[in-house]
Design a protein around this motif. Structure first.
Motif, PDB file in Angstrom:
ATOM      1  N   HIS A 277       0.980  -1.051  -0.020  1.00 31.93           N
ATOM      2  CA  HIS A 277      -0.159  -0.106   0.028  1.00 31.93           C
ATOM      3  C   HIS A 277       0.924   1.272   0.007  1.00 31.93           C
ATOM      4  O   HIS A 277       1.775   1.329   0.717  1.00 31.93           O
ATOM      5  CB  HIS A 277      -0.965  -0.032   1.167  1.00 31.93           C
ATOM      6  N   ALA A 278       0.362   2.418  -0.873  1.00 36.69           N
ATOM      7  CA  ALA A 278       1.266   3.325  -0.940  1.00 36.69           C
ATOM      8  C   ALA A 278       0.704   4.114   0.443  1.00 36.69           C
ATOM      9  O   ALA A 278      -0.281   4.146   0.620  1.00 36.69           O
ATOM     10  CB  ALA A 278       0.878   4.153  -2.232  1.00 36.69           C
TER      11      ALA A 278
ATOM     12  N   LEU B  23       5.659   2.763  -9.865  1.00 37.51           N
ATOM     13  CA  LEU B  23       4.531   2.687  -9.054  1.00 37.51           C
ATOM     14  C   LEU B  23       3.327   2.897  -9.840  1.00 37.51           C
ATOM     15  O   LEU B  23       2.437   2.285  -9.866  1.00 37.51           O
ATOM     16  CB  LEU B  23       4.550   3.555  -7.869  1.00 37.51           C
TER      17      LEU B  23
ATOM     18  N   GLY C  28       3.512  -2.800  -8.491  1.00 41.85           N
ATOM     19  CA  GLY C  28       3.005  -3.314  -7.111  1.00 41.85           C
ATOM     20  C   GLY C  28       4.280  -4.046  -6.625  1.00 41.85           C
ATOM     21  O   GLY C  28       5.399  -3.882  -7.126  1.00 41.85           O
TER      22      GLY C  28
ATOM     23  N   VAL D   6       6.352  -0.812  -4.875  1.00 40.19           N
ATOM     24  CA  VAL D   6       5.737   0.265  -3.953  1.00 40.19           C
ATOM     25  C   VAL D   6       6.927   0.578  -2.745  1.00 40.19           C
ATOM     26  O   VAL D   6       6.998   1.753  -2.317  1.00 40.19           O
ATOM     27  CB  VAL D   6       4.609  -0.602  -3.105  1.00 40.19           C
TER      28      VAL D   6
END
Length: 214
Positions: free
Chosen positions: A44-45, A179, A184, A188
């Motif tokens: 998750h960013a 990104l 993914g 990230v």
């Protein structure tokens, strides 16, 4: 009695924001990333932290960091003038700061299971698309600022800082491209490294000119 007045005070005060902006953003984002349920640094960013019950924290984090960056850009404009890079360098950094404010206002979409219960994939929303757009423009502006100011630093004889500036600009835009490609996983983490690097760059640059004008 004649008193000499110099802009050193206002300049150093504004540059101080550049010293703290990056560490502030990283500390607040990382604290959330390590404590929010369902958030995975590998997937998750950080911008996704703007979702969920505590999403307002990341929104405020982005807006405050953006405002501090704009203040630092004003300080740099005063510290650099006149000379090479005195106009475009600060303007590009200021544009990046404005983009951070925009990225906070236009929230990133949830996804990849965050927040808890969110689906893996979602249909992009209007605010999610605007988030990507303003962030992308800001990232390109900051990368350009790194290259512009590298030339200024070289002329000052600060070769180490100049190479740090060039490397930061190239690495940051490359990490964002990875990104944005949707790769993914490792992409990230590479982007997180890019964010930390540019935050360090702004702090080091601001500290350099802070000392020069103090």
């Amino acid at each position: 009695m004649k008193t000499d007045c110099t802009p050193a005070g206002p300049i150093t005060s504004l540059l101080g924001y550049g010293v703290i902006a990056g560490p502030f953003y990283v500390a607040v984002a990382l604290a959330q990333a390590l404590t929010r349920d369902g958030f995975d640094l590998r997937r998750h960013a950080w911008s996704m932290l703007a979702n969920g019950d505590f999403g307002w924290i990341q929104i405020v984090n982005l807006v405050l960091t953006g405002l501090m960056t704009v203040a630092a850009a004003v300080g740099l404009r005063r510290a650099l003038a006149p000379g090479r890079g005195a106009t475009w360098g600060p303007y590009l950094i200021g544009a990046y700061g404005v983009s951070l404010v925009g990225a906070g206002i236009f929230r990133a979409d949830p996804g990849s299971g965050f927040p808890v219960g969110a689906p893996e994939t979602v249909t992009p929303s209007w605010h999610g698309m605007l988030h990507l757009a303003v962030a992308g423009v800001g990232f390109l502006c900051l990368s350009a600022a790194c290259l512009v100011l590298a030339n200024r630093l070289s002329r000052e004889g600060r070769r180490g800082l100049a190479w740090f500036s060039r490397g930061t600009g190239v690495f940051f835009v490359a990490s964002f491209a990875g990104l944005a490609s949707g790769a993914g996983g490792p992409a990230v983490l590479v982007f997180v490294a890019g964010v930390v690097t540019v935050c360090a760059w702004l702090a080091v640059l601001s500290a350099h000119y802070y000392r020069a004008t103090a």
